[in-house]
Design a protein around this motif. Structure first.
Motif, PDB file in Angstrom:
ATOM      1  N   VAL A   1       2.665  10.785 -29.314  1.00  0.00           N
ATOM      2  CA  VAL A   1       3.842   9.916 -29.270  1.00  0.00           C
ATOM      3  C   VAL A   1       4.287   9.715 -27.826  1.00  0.00           C
ATOM      4  CG1 VAL A   1       6.293   9.733 -29.873  1.00  0.00           C
ATOM      5  CG2 VAL A   1       4.642  10.483 -31.592  1.00  0.00           C
ATOM      6  N   LYS A   2       4.314  10.795 -27.060  1.00  0.00           N
ATOM      7  CA  LYS A   2       4.709  10.716 -25.649  1.00  0.00           C
ATOM      8  C   LYS A   2       3.772   9.799 -24.875  1.00  0.00           C
ATOM      9  CE  LYS A   2       5.348  13.630 -21.535  1.00  0.00           C
ATOM     10  NZ  LYS A   2       5.333  15.032 -21.033  1.00  0.00           N
ATOM     11  N   ILE A   3       2.457   9.926 -25.114  1.00  0.00           N
ATOM     12  CA  ILE A   3       1.465   9.107 -24.415  1.00  0.00           C
ATOM     13  C   ILE A   3       1.628   7.632 -24.778  1.00  0.00           C
ATOM     14  CG2 ILE A   3      -1.013   8.598 -24.251  1.00  0.00           C
ATOM     15  CD1 ILE A   3      -1.487  11.648 -24.511  1.00  0.00           C
ATOM     16  N   LEU A   4       1.877   7.348 -26.049  1.00  0.00           N
ATOM     17  CA  LEU A   4       2.043   5.952 -26.480  1.00  0.00           C
ATOM     18  C   LEU A   4       3.264   5.313 -25.828  1.00  0.00           C
ATOM     19  CD1 LEU A   4       1.127   6.291 -30.261  1.00  0.00           C
ATOM     20  CD2 LEU A   4      -0.193   5.105 -28.503  1.00  0.00           C
ATOM     21  N   PHE A   5       4.375   6.049 -25.760  1.00  0.00           N
ATOM     22  CA  PHE A   5       5.577   5.507 -25.109  1.00  0.00           C
ATOM     23  C   PHE A   5       5.357   5.311 -23.614  1.00  0.00           C
ATOM     24  CE2 PHE A   5       7.962   6.722 -28.949  1.00  0.00           C
ATOM     25  CZ  PHE A   5       8.796   5.606 -29.069  1.00  0.00           C
ATOM     26  N   LYS A   6       4.680   6.275 -22.983  1.00  0.00           N
ATOM     27  CA  LYS A   6       4.408   6.156 -21.547  1.00  0.00           C
ATOM     28  C   LYS A   6       3.426   5.017 -21.280  1.00  0.00           C
ATOM     29  CE  LYS A   6       3.927   9.767 -18.877  1.00  0.00           C
ATOM     30  NZ  LYS A   6       5.091   9.697 -17.978  1.00  0.00           N
ATOM     31  N   THR A   7       2.524   4.754 -22.240  1.00  0.00           N
ATOM     32  CA  THR A   7       1.573   3.650 -22.094  1.00  0.00           C
ATOM     33  C   THR A   7       2.306   2.315 -22.057  1.00  0.00           C
ATOM     34  OG1 THR A   7      -0.205   4.865 -23.210  1.00  0.00           O
ATOM     35  CG2 THR A   7      -0.384   2.462 -23.155  1.00  0.00           C
ATOM     36  N   VAL A   8       3.255   2.142 -22.955  1.00  0.00           N
ATOM     37  CA  VAL A   8       4.052   0.910 -22.976  1.00  0.00           C
ATOM     38  C   VAL A   8       4.759   0.721 -21.638  1.00  0.00           C
ATOM     39  CG1 VAL A   8       6.017  -0.256 -24.042  1.00  0.00           C
ATOM     40  CG2 VAL A   8       4.374   0.984 -25.471  1.00  0.00           C
ATOM     41  N   GLU A   9       5.318   1.810 -21.108  1.00  0.00           N
ATOM     42  CA  GLU A   9       6.004   1.753 -19.810  1.00  0.00           C
ATOM     43  C   GLU A   9       5.029   1.363 -18.698  1.00  0.00           C
ATOM     44  OE1 GLU A   9       8.284   4.806 -16.706  1.00  0.00           O
ATOM     45  OE2 GLU A   9       7.691   5.509 -18.700  1.00  0.00           O
ATOM     46  N   LYS A  10       3.829   1.961 -18.709  1.00  0.00           N
ATOM     47  CA  LYS A  10       2.829   1.674 -17.675  1.00  0.00           C
ATOM     48  C   LYS A  10       2.357   0.224 -17.747  1.00  0.00           C
ATOM     49  CE  LYS A  10       2.260   5.775 -15.716  1.00  0.00           C
ATOM     50  NZ  LYS A  10       2.398   6.001 -14.255  1.00  0.00           N
ATOM     51  N   VAL A  11       2.198  -0.298 -18.967  1.00  0.00           N
ATOM     52  CA  VAL A  11       1.746  -1.684 -19.138  1.00  0.00           C
ATOM     53  C   VAL A  11       2.773  -2.646 -18.556  1.00  0.00           C
ATOM     54  CG1 VAL A  11       1.290  -3.492 -20.840  1.00  0.00           C
ATOM     55  CG2 VAL A  11       0.257  -1.232 -21.122  1.00  0.00           C
ATOM     56  N   PHE A  12       4.039  -2.392 -18.837  1.00  0.00           N
ATOM     57  CA  PHE A  12       5.090  -3.271 -18.311  1.00  0.00           C
ATOM     58  C   PHE A  12       5.176  -3.190 -16.788  1.00  0.00           C
ATOM     59  CE2 PHE A  12       6.834  -3.417 -22.674  1.00  0.00           C
ATOM     60  CZ  PHE A  12       7.065  -4.785 -22.751  1.00  0.00           C
ATOM     61  N   LYS A  13       4.946  -1.998 -16.245  1.00  0.00           N
ATOM     62  CA  LYS A  13       5.005  -1.824 -14.790  1.00  0.00           C
ATOM     63  C   LYS A  13       3.692  -2.200 -14.107  1.00  0.00           C
ATOM     64  CE  LYS A  13       8.496   1.853 -14.603  1.00  0.00           C
ATOM     65  NZ  LYS A  13       8.765   3.247 -14.174  1.00  0.00           N
ATOM     66  N   LYS A  14       2.627  -2.341 -14.931  1.00  0.00           N
ATOM     67  CA  LYS A  14       1.287  -2.659 -14.423  1.00  0.00           C
ATOM     68  C   LYS A  14       0.801  -1.619 -13.417  1.00  0.00           C
ATOM     69  CE  LYS A  14       2.024  -7.599 -15.148  1.00  0.00           C
ATOM     70  NZ  LYS A  14       1.976  -8.964 -14.574  1.00  0.00           N
ATOM     71  N   ASP A  15       1.037  -0.350 -13.745  1.00  0.00           N
ATOM     72  CA  ASP A  15       0.642   0.757 -12.876  1.00  0.00           C
ATOM     73  C   ASP A  15      -0.824   1.130 -13.063  1.00  0.00           C
ATOM     74  OD1 ASP A  15       3.105   1.037 -11.749  1.00  0.00           O
ATOM     75  OD2 ASP A  15       3.732   2.731 -12.984  1.00  0.00           O
TER      76      ASP A  15
END
Length: 199
Positions: A170-184
């Motif tokens: 769950v933590k990885i999925l939420f962090k993935t969404v954040e990374k996609v939006f930031k394009k990191d």
């Protein structure tokens, strides 16, 4: 119990729902890529999965097949199309992998499936990444993705294998969404795509 029963259940029904929801986006992207690439919008490639079993990964094709005078493919940076760059930068190229999850070859979360030619290059610790199904996203992807070294990626992969749980996923999925939006961490500095792994 989570890895053997609940995770496959969540993967299957999650992929089914997301495919239905994202189908309009997938169709639109496929049509645009088909025109911009002058061919198939999909990229199919053999990858090793759990227990090193080979399967065919499905991604959107973000590069054309242009070759030089000797018949060799041009560098990735020259083949990456404008549309492909947009698709890649927004991680839309990963959407077709929902089919891989639905078919049971992949999971939402796990070590990224790499090339078969890398298999002989792994040391005994790095090989542990193949104890679980590969994922669309993973612990390495939310901790640097392509901006970190191969050694660091493998350390994150093995750590995930040893510590996987429902709440970690769950933590990885939420962090993935954040990374996609930031394009990191989409690519290594100065590179259109990740450098090949070399032992």
């Amino acid at each position: 119990m989570y890895q053997n029963l609940l995770k496959p259940f969540f993967d299957f029904f999650g992929a089914l729902v997301l495919l239905l929801v994202a189908s309009p986006i997938i169709v639109i992207v496929a049509i645009i890529l088909a025109f911009s690439n002058g061919g198939s919008p999909f990229f199919l490639q053999k990858r090793p999965g759990k227990k090193e079993r080979i399967f065919t990964i499905i991604k959107f094709k973000t590069m054309n097949d242009k070759k030089n005078n000797n018949g060799n493919l041009l560098p990735d940076s020259e083949r990456l199309t404008i549309v492909g760059k947009f698709v890649r930068s927004n991680s839309l190229d990963e959407l077709p992998q929902l089919l891989n999850v639905l078919m049971g070859d992949m999971s939402f979360v796990g070590p990224r499936p790499l090339l078969p030619e890398y298999l002989p290059l792994y040391n005994e610790v790095q090989k542990q990444r193949h104890r679980v199904k590969p994922g669309i996203t993973g612990w390495a992807q939310v901790n640097g993705r392509n901006a970190i070294s191969w050694e660091q990626k493998f350390e994150f992969d093995v750590w995930y294998v040893e510590h996987q749980s429902f709440w970690l996923d769950v933590k990885i999925l939420f962090k993935t969404v954040e990374k996609v939006f930031k394009k990191d961490g989409i690519s290594q500095e100065g590179q259109a795509t990740a450098e090949p792994f070399k032992k």
